[in-house]
Write an enzyme that holds these catalytic residues in place. Structure first.
Site, PDB file in Angstrom:
ATOM      1  N   SER A 223      -8.218 -10.297   2.684  1.00 13.66           N
ATOM      2  CA  SER A 223      -6.765 -10.136   2.803  1.00 13.66           C
ATOM      3  C   SER A 223      -6.209 -11.175   3.769  1.00 13.66           C
ATOM      4  CB  SER A 223      -6.401  -8.741   3.326  1.00 13.66           C
ATOM      5  OG  SER A 223      -5.024  -8.703   3.699  1.00 13.66           O
ATOM      6  N   TYR A 236      -7.292  -2.872  10.151  1.00  7.82           N
ATOM      7  CA  TYR A 236      -7.563  -3.400   8.804  1.00  7.82           C
ATOM      8  C   TYR A 236      -7.756  -4.909   8.862  1.00  7.82           C
ATOM      9  CZ  TYR A 236      -6.471  -4.796   3.988  1.00  7.82           C
ATOM     10  OH  TYR A 236      -6.489  -5.372   2.727  1.00  7.82           O
TER      11      TYR A 236
HETATM   12  N1  NAI Z   1      -3.105  -3.945  -2.747  1.00  9.68           N
HETATM   13  C1  NAI Z   1      -2.893  -5.001  -1.975  1.00  9.68           C
HETATM   14  O1  NAI Z   1      -1.736  -5.383  -1.713  1.00  9.68           O
HETATM   15  C2  NAI Z   1      -4.037  -5.745  -1.396  1.00  9.68           C
HETATM   16  C3  NAI Z   1      -5.341  -5.234  -1.437  1.00  9.68           C
HETATM   17  N2  NAI Z   1      -6.373  -5.953  -0.875  1.00  9.68           N
HETATM   18  C4  NAI Z   1      -7.751  -5.481  -0.957  1.00  9.68           C
HETATM   19  O2  NAI Z   1      -8.070  -5.268  -2.335  1.00  9.68           O
HETATM   20  C5  NAI Z   1      -9.149  -4.336  -2.439  1.00  9.68           C
HETATM   21  C6  NAI Z   1      -8.800  -3.293  -3.478  1.00  9.68           C
HETATM   22  O3  NAI Z   1      -7.731  -2.512  -2.930  1.00  9.68           O
HETATM   23  P1  NAI Z   1      -6.549  -1.965  -3.846  1.00  9.68           P
HETATM   24  O4  NAI Z   1      -6.961  -2.046  -5.270  1.00  9.68           O
HETATM   25  O5  NAI Z   1      -5.301  -2.586  -3.405  1.00  9.68           O
HETATM   26  O6  NAI Z   1      -6.458  -0.472  -3.327  1.00  9.68           O
HETATM   27  P2  NAI Z   1      -6.986   0.880  -3.976  1.00  9.68           P
HETATM   28  O7  NAI Z   1      -6.890   1.898  -2.890  1.00  9.68           O
HETATM   29  O8  NAI Z   1      -6.303   1.101  -5.275  1.00  9.68           O
HETATM   30  O9  NAI Z   1      -8.546   0.606  -4.286  1.00  9.68           O
HETATM   31  C7  NAI Z   1      -9.483   0.639  -3.263  1.00  9.68           C
HETATM   32  C8  NAI Z   1     -10.772   1.155  -3.866  1.00  9.68           C
HETATM   33  O10 NAI Z   1     -11.750   1.220  -2.842  1.00  9.68           O
HETATM   34  C9  NAI Z   1     -12.396   2.479  -2.936  1.00  9.68           C
HETATM   35  N3  NAI Z   1     -12.903   2.909  -1.636  1.00  9.68           N
HETATM   36  C10 NAI Z   1     -12.179   3.295  -0.562  1.00  9.68           C
HETATM   37  N4  NAI Z   1     -13.014   3.673   0.429  1.00  9.68           N
HETATM   38  C11 NAI Z   1     -14.286   3.528  -0.041  1.00  9.68           C
HETATM   39  C12 NAI Z   1     -15.583   3.766   0.471  1.00  9.68           C
HETATM   40  N5  NAI Z   1     -15.769   4.286   1.693  1.00  9.68           N
HETATM   41  N6  NAI Z   1     -16.655   3.470  -0.305  1.00  9.68           N
HETATM   42  C13 NAI Z   1     -16.491   2.993  -1.555  1.00  9.68           C
HETATM   43  N7  NAI Z   1     -15.292   2.758  -2.119  1.00  9.68           N
HETATM   44  C14 NAI Z   1     -14.215   3.031  -1.363  1.00  9.68           C
HETATM   45  C15 NAI Z   1     -11.334   3.444  -3.460  1.00  9.68           C
HETATM   46  O11 NAI Z   1     -11.937   4.547  -4.093  1.00  9.68           O
HETATM   47  C16 NAI Z   1     -10.619   2.547  -4.459  1.00  9.68           C
HETATM   48  O12 NAI Z   1     -11.273   2.621  -5.689  1.00  9.68           O
HETATM   49  C17 NAI Z   1      -9.334  -3.759  -1.033  1.00  9.68           C
HETATM   50  O13 NAI Z   1     -10.453  -4.349  -0.415  1.00  9.68           O
HETATM   51  C18 NAI Z   1      -8.050  -4.163  -0.295  1.00  9.68           C
HETATM   52  O14 NAI Z   1      -8.261  -4.281   1.084  1.00  9.68           O
HETATM   53  C19 NAI Z   1      -6.148  -7.160  -0.237  1.00  9.68           C
HETATM   54  C20 NAI Z   1      -4.874  -7.673  -0.169  1.00  9.68           C
HETATM   55  C21 NAI Z   1      -3.740  -7.025  -0.771  1.00  9.68           C
HETATM   56  C1  LIG Z   2      -3.161  -3.078   3.602  1.00  6.11           C
HETATM   57  C2  LIG Z   2      -2.772  -3.344   2.157  1.00  6.11           C
HETATM   58  C3  LIG Z   2      -3.494  -4.550   1.604  1.00  6.11           C
HETATM   59  C4  LIG Z   2      -2.957  -5.819   2.203  1.00  6.11           C
HETATM   60  O1  LIG Z   2      -3.751  -6.627   2.605  1.00  6.11           O
HETATM   61  C5  LIG Z   2      -1.454  -6.000   2.184  1.00  6.11           C
HETATM   62  C6  LIG Z   2      -0.752  -4.760   2.779  1.00  6.11           C
HETATM   63  C7  LIG Z   2       0.763  -4.900   2.570  1.00  6.11           C
HETATM   64  C8  LIG Z   2       1.267  -6.147   3.276  1.00  6.11           C
HETATM   65  C9  LIG Z   2       0.548  -7.351   2.827  1.00  6.11           C
HETATM   66  C10 LIG Z   2       1.269  -8.463   2.454  1.00  6.11           C
HETATM   67  C11 LIG Z   2       0.633  -9.711   2.131  1.00  6.11           C
HETATM   68  O2  LIG Z   2       1.289 -10.687   1.752  1.00  6.11           O
HETATM   69  C12 LIG Z   2      -0.863  -9.829   2.279  1.00  6.11           C
HETATM   70  C13 LIG Z   2      -1.548  -8.504   2.019  1.00  6.11           C
HETATM   71  C14 LIG Z   2      -0.970  -7.334   2.858  1.00  6.11           C
HETATM   72  C15 LIG Z   2      -1.423  -7.476   4.306  1.00  6.11           C
HETATM   73  C16 LIG Z   2      -1.272  -3.541   1.986  1.00  6.11           C
HETATM   74  C17 LIG Z   2      -0.696  -2.173   2.323  1.00  6.11           C
HETATM   75  C18 LIG Z   2      -1.741  -1.212   1.721  1.00  6.11           C
HETATM   76  C19 LIG Z   2      -2.932  -2.069   1.284  1.00  6.11           C
HETATM   77  C20 LIG Z   2      -4.244  -1.341   1.436  1.00  6.11           C
HETATM   78  O3  LIG Z   2      -4.318  -0.254   1.946  1.00  6.11           O
HETATM   79  C21 LIG Z   2      -5.469  -2.012   0.898  1.00  6.11           C
HETATM   80  O4  LIG Z   2      -6.583  -1.170   0.968  1.00  6.11           O
END
Ligand code: NAI
Ligand SMILES: C[C@]12CC(=O)[C@H]3[C@@H](CCC4=CC(=O)CC[C@@]43C)[C@@H]1CC[C@@H]2C(=O)CO
Length: 390
Positions: A223, A236
């Site tokens: 991220s 985070y």
């Molecule tokens: N949604 C966003 O704006 C952004 C997300 N990310 C990253 O993208 C990746 C996917 O997140 P999203 O799809 O956005 O959120 P999401 O919450 O929809 O998906 C996260 C997934 O990780 C799984 N998870 C959570 N804790 C866990 C654990 N202890 N063990 C195994 N699995 C676990 C959840 O079950 C879920 O399937 C994450 O690493 C997040 O940090 C990075 C930048 C932006």
């Molecule tokens: C924390 C989380 C995932 C991110 O990294 C984004 C944050 C919302 C603000 C952001 C803006 C950006 O341009 C870069 C990414 C980020 C820091 C998101 C809020 C919830 C997301 C989360 O929980 C992922 O597990």
């Protein structure tokens, strides 16, 4: 016409020279396929250059021609992809969000997909099971439980013993709290590190023998919060910074084994984590119930509540279409020459340019304004302001 007598000729010639160099650099790096469409683009570019040179002012012509060159080299040129058959990909965190979308996409392309979920009974897990029948294996894995990781490794080894594991997509991750670093509980710092850093590094290390055997790929979703000091995301952001650093080191150290490592840096997307008001409200209430009284007095419940309200408002601007992220993950898994870093989403690359080259005094204000336009003040500061002490 004397070359030296025509700056326009030198200017257009320089653009062509740079374009030619980059074109052959991409081609020699197998980062581009000489397709009929690409050759058509080049022919059109020659005609476009003639038009610019004949009918436009030099500066405008150079700007338009350079943009056309950038488009052809950066977007229009198809990247060379590897064959899919016989390749297995393990994607973590597929209950929702990027993980679920990526598992579905890779499955539809013909990969054998092993997808981990936190809960096999989650709606996302059930949907995956129903939609991806023949080549999908679902496993339950919690990255904070070593026994789950070991079980996952055994299943993957059984399924890929003869071919090795082509790619590991480290997608699973979470943000336990959105708020001031001082107000973030120690347990939150630890839980973020446990999942996003220690758990992800462990699963990567445990699967590396299979990935080295296949001379495969490691793709990790980090991220920008790990690269820049986004306020209210200390726990985070720190966990993602640590993760990105280790992945960069893996990339250097695993090169000789033929393993390629990529990091995906997405902007804000509307996934399971992002827009889940009840989750964030519960996190906030847990914080208020457990934080020291003196601290709660200084900051005030209204300040904590306001932070969340504005964060949820921000979440409404998150991008709904996850395909830019899943497309980047697919490219990192299958491209003959995957990128080291994929900056995905609106203005995220601009964010990196700004925060790399602009002074801290400018960027710190900008980064604060990303989340919260009208930031309220902690109670103690408000009282000082109203009584004229500040
Ligand atoms: N949604 C966003 O704006 C952004 C997300 N990310 C990253 O993208 C990746 C996917 O997140 P999203 O799809 O956005 O959120 P999401 O919450 O929809 O998906 C996260 C997934 O990780 C799984 N998870 C959570 N804790 C866990 C654990 N202890 N063990 C195994 N699995 C676990 C959840 O079950 C879920 O399937 C994450 O690493 C997040 O940090 C990075 C930048 C932006
Ligand atoms: C924390 C989380 C995932 C991110 O990294 C984004 C944050 C919302 C603000 C952001 C803006 C950006 O341009 C870069 C990414 C980020 C820091 C998101 C809020 C919830 C997301 C989360 O929980 C992922 O597990």
């Amino acid at each position: 016409m004397e070359l030296s007598s025509s700056p326009a000729l030198w200017a257009y010639g320089s653009v062509w020279l740079l374009f030619s160099f980059l074109f052959f650099f991409k081609y020699s790096n197998s980062d581009m396929v000489l397709s009929p469409s690409l050759l058509l683009y080049v022919v059109l570019l020659v005609l476009f250059e003639w038009f610019c040179h004949m009918y436009l002012p030099v500066l405008l012509g150079i700007l338009l021609l350079s943009s056309a060159c950038w488009y052809i080299l950066g977007i229009a040129s198809p990247r060379k992809m590897l064959p899919i058959e016989g390749k297995t990909v393990f994607v973590t965190g597929c209950d929702t969000g990027f993980g679920k979308a990526t598992a579905q996409t890779l499955h539809s392309m013909g990969f054998k997909v092993i997808a981990s979920v936190l809960n096999l009974e989650s709606p996302g897990a059930k949907e995956l099971q129903q939609r991806c029948l023949e080549r999908l294996t679902l496993i339950q894995m919690d990255l904070t439980k070593p026994e789950d990781i070991q079980k996952a490794q055994q299943i993957i080894r059984m399924q890929t013993g003869d071919t090795g594991l082509w790619a590991l997509v480290n997608n699973a991750g979470y943000c336990a709290h959105f708020g001031d670093a001082e107000l973030t509980m120690e347990s939150t710092y630890r839980s973020c590190m446990e999942v996003n850093f220690f758990g992800t590094v462990k699963i990567t290390k445990d699967l590396l023998p299979l990935i080295r055997y296949a001379k495969g790929r490691i793709v990790t979703i980090c991220s920008p919060a790990g690269d820049f000091s986004f306020p209210y995301l200390a726990a985070y952001g720190a966990s993602k910074a640590a993760l990105a650093r280790v992945m960069d080191i893996f990339r250097h150290e695993l090169g000789p084994w033929g393993v390629k490592v990529s990091v995906i840096q997405p902007s804000s997307y509307r996934t399971g984590a992002h827009f889940n008001p009840s989750y964030w409200e519960h996190q906030n209430q847990q914080l208020i119930d457990t934080m020291p009284t003196a601290l709660l007095q200084e900051y005030g419940e209204e300040y904590i509540a306001d932070t969340l309200v504005q964060f949820l408002e921000f979440g409404k601007t998150a991008c709904l279409d996850l395909s830019p992220v899943t497309n980047s993950i697919v490219d990192a898994v299958l491209s003959e020459n995957p990128k080291v870093k994929y900056y995905v989403g609106k203005s995220v690359f601009l964010l990196y340019v700004l925060f790399t080259y602009l002074p801290e005094s400018l960027t710190s204000h900008q980064i604060k304004s990303i989340f919260l336009k009208h930031r309220s003040l902690p109670r103690a500061l408000k009282q000082k302001r109203t009584s004229g002490q500040d």
